[in-house]
Design a protein around this motif. Structure first.
Motif, short mmCIF file in Angstrom:
data_model
loop_
_atom_site.label_atom_id
_atom_site.label_comp_id
_atom_site.label_asym_id
_atom_site.label_seq_id
_atom_site.Cartn_x
_atom_site.Cartn_y
_atom_site.Cartn_z
N LEU A 91 -5.32 4.93 2.46
CA LEU A 91 -4.41 3.92 1.94
C LEU A 91 -4.77 3.62 0.50
O LEU A 91 -5.94 3.46 0.16
N TYR A 92 -3.77 3.58 -0.36
CA TYR A 92 -4.00 3.21 -1.75
C TYR A 92 -3.30 1.89 -2.03
O TYR A 92 -2.13 1.72 -1.67
N GLU A 93 -4.00 0.95 -2.68
CA GLU A 93 -3.36 -0.30 -3.06
C GLU A 93 -2.29 -0.01 -4.11
O GLU A 93 -2.53 0.79 -5.01
N TYR A 102 0.84 -1.21 0.00
CA TYR A 102 0.00 0.00 0.00
C TYR A 102 0.86 1.24 0.00
O TYR A 102 2.06 1.21 0.26
#
Lengths: 316, 250
Positions: free
Chosen positions: B74-76, B67
């Motif tokens: 949170l960004y994958e 992440y």
């Protein structure tokens, strides 16, 4: 021998180095094998004799047409059709199999739909469909939906009889190949994918470099089967007026009425071609089996020679 | 180097990791022991994102695993980024997982060429040096099935090292080996630790843990029961559960 029989104890130090002579036992006899061989030969000889001496069978005609120009051209076209159709089938099949296993649901369903459709309709219908497409779609073009065509061509120019047969056979084959390739991919142990991923390889790299080469072992035998099947299925190109081997035989027979003789001629050729393919398949499998066996299996010639000398089955 | 805070992971309804907190310093060798099913392997696999964690924070070298954090969101990470991060972490598996259709040398040069874009000659040169380092210089052109288990695992270690990782993960590297072959693999790992590699080793080899490990972690039921200096934990375990486990394996 006598030494062993009398069981004379050897000194411990010399025992390790001493090797008893190789076993020479009388092998088990196999009378049924011999009997069945005799029976089979007898029946086969009778069948051949009946055919050869059939009252209206003209073997001279078979001989005349075996290497006749039209037949030779037919053979070439049959081979061409097989190569093109299998080429499309394998290439598209691999793509479809990878698509089918993709995490992208759109891509996966597209592949599922393709297989459902092309496996679910007869190949004969599909060839006919491409051959007659011009009836409903006189022009084929590319363009923005609703907008002007960017590029277009008459359907009859694009889809020649040969192309109709290639499309029909190839697109149908792709559906079957996709399932064969998918089975191969699934058969590769998951630890291989993990090890490759752990090294930082992308999904495509893992597929291309690690999984597919190992899947080949599972994919090849049925693909050889499909190729042999395709070689004979090309005779369906008859309906698209493609002058391949079977069409040629029909055309010649419609003039001289030697129907059976010409069928014998092309059967001989089909058998010759499938035999060559079978041998090719064996060596391909040997190549892709490398790394999986410590010793390569014997070639058919080696095996045949061994069989001849012992007349026993090979221990597997 | 590695920092875990309250890491949780479930497979369906089975909770495998129930709050793991630990920290691994650069050049540290951490050995993880515990009964099977305690979550040791799962935790190891989370570190290079072969498994996704459900909650908590897990970071390698100060960067979150899998992440990216921007603000409080949170960004994958896209696949490409995940692959890049994995390429910096070496992993050795219980069952070696060498590529059977490639020779030992080809196993070693595959990822450097495909992932790092190294030239073939550079990769081959480095691979030969690594094979020499694990004592298998003469086996470069052997296929995995022509090698013993111990040799295969040494090739697998060399394969991971070929990517010049900053961290090495070992998932029970000697559990699938004949007893007499365990030593040669442990020797290679011992030398690697001596060279200053950061290592997390899931193992049942208590001798190795005592001798080479800087830290010993005992896991059970998805949590860390006890951790500390290997000698102290092994000689004088503080927890009842640790005592019970050690009395069975020592």
């Amino acid at each position: 021998m006598t030494e062993i029989a009398s069981g004379s104890p050897a000194e411990p130090s010399s025992q390790a180095g001493r090797r008893p002579e190789a076993i020479k036992a009388i092998p088990v006899r196999h009378p049924w094998r011999w009997l069945s061989a005799v029976l089979v030969v007898a029946v086969a000889a009778d069948a051949v004799y009946t055919l050869v001496t059939a009252p209206n069978m003209h073997w001279g005609v078979v001989g005349t047409f075996l290497f006749q120009r039209l037949i030779r051209e037919g053979i070439l076209l049959t081979l061409e059709l097989t190569v093109l159709a299998m080429g499309i089938g394998i290439l598209l099949g691999v793509i479809l199999a990878v698509m089918r296993l993709s995490p992208n649901p759109v891509v996966s369903w597209l592949s599922w739909f393709y297989i459902w459709f092309f496996r679910g309709t007869p190949v004969l219908v599909q060839i006919f469909f491409w051959f007659n497409l011009a009836l409903v779609l006189p022009h084929i073009g590319v363009g923005i939906p609703g907008g002007p065509p960017l590029w277009g061509v008459s359907t009859n120019v694009l889809i020649t009889p040969l192309m109709a047969a290639v499309f029909g056979l190839g697109f149908n084959e792709a559906a079957y190949m996709a399932e064969i390739v998918r089975a191969g991919i699934i058969s590769v142990e998951h630890g291989q994918t993990e090890a490759a991923q752990a090294l930082g390889m992308t999904r495509l790299q893992v597929m291309q470099r690690i999984v597919l080469p190992q899947a080949m072992k599972v994919i090849l035998p049925p693909t050889g089967n499909e190729t042999i099947s395709m070689l004979k299925t090309t005779s369906l190109a008859f309906v698209a007026t493609v002058p391949e081997l079977f069409t040629r035989a029909q055309q010649i027979a419609s003039f001289n009425f030697y129907v059976i003789e010409l069928l014998v001629v092309i059967s001989i050729w089909y058998l010759v071609m499938t035999s060559v393919l079978t041998i090719g398949q064996y060596y391909l499998e040997r190549y892709f089996g490398r790394g999986s066996q410590r010793e390569l299996p014997p070639t058919p010639l080696q095996r045949f020679r061994r069989m001849l000398f012992t007349f026993r089955g090979q221990p597997r | 180097m590695v920092k875990a805070e309250a890491v949780h992971k479930s497979f369906g309804r089975l909770e495998v990791l129930r709050g793991i907190d630990l920290e691994v310093q650069p050049k540290e060798v951490m050995c993880v022991i515990g009964p099977s099913g305690s979550g040791k392997s799962t935790f190891l696999r989370c570190i290079n994102h072969l498994e996704k964690i459900d909650s908590g924070r897990l970071s390698v070298d100060g960067e979150l695993v899998g992440y990216r954090q921007r603000g409080d969101k949170l960004y994958e990470l896209p696949d490409r980024e995940v692959c890049r991060k994995r390429s910096e972490i070496g992993m050795v598996f219980q069952h070696f997982n060498l590529f059977p259709h490639m020779t030992a040398l080809e196993n070693l040069i595959e990822a450097p060429i495909r992932v790092k874009g190294a030239s073939r000659s550079t990769a081959v040169e480095y691979a030969r040096a690594l094979l020499d380092r694990v004592g298998l210089a003469e086996k470069a052109s052997a296929y995995p099935n022509q090698l013993s288990g111990g040799q295969q695992q040494r090739v697998a270690i060399a394969r991971a090292l070929a990517m010049n990782p900053k961290l090495m993960l070992f998932d029970e590297p000697t559990s699938a080996l004949d007893p007499e072959l365990v030593g040669e693999v442990l020797d290679v790992m011992r030398r690697l630790a001596g060279d200053g590699m950061t290592m997390i080793v899931v193992t049942h080899e208590m001798g190795f843990a005592r001798e080479v490990g800087d830290t010993l972690v005992f896991m059970d039921g998805g949590v860390i029961v006890e951790s500390g200096k290997p000698r102290e934990v092994l000689a004088n375990p503080q927890q009842e559960r640790t005592r019970a486990f050690l009395s069975k394996v020592l």
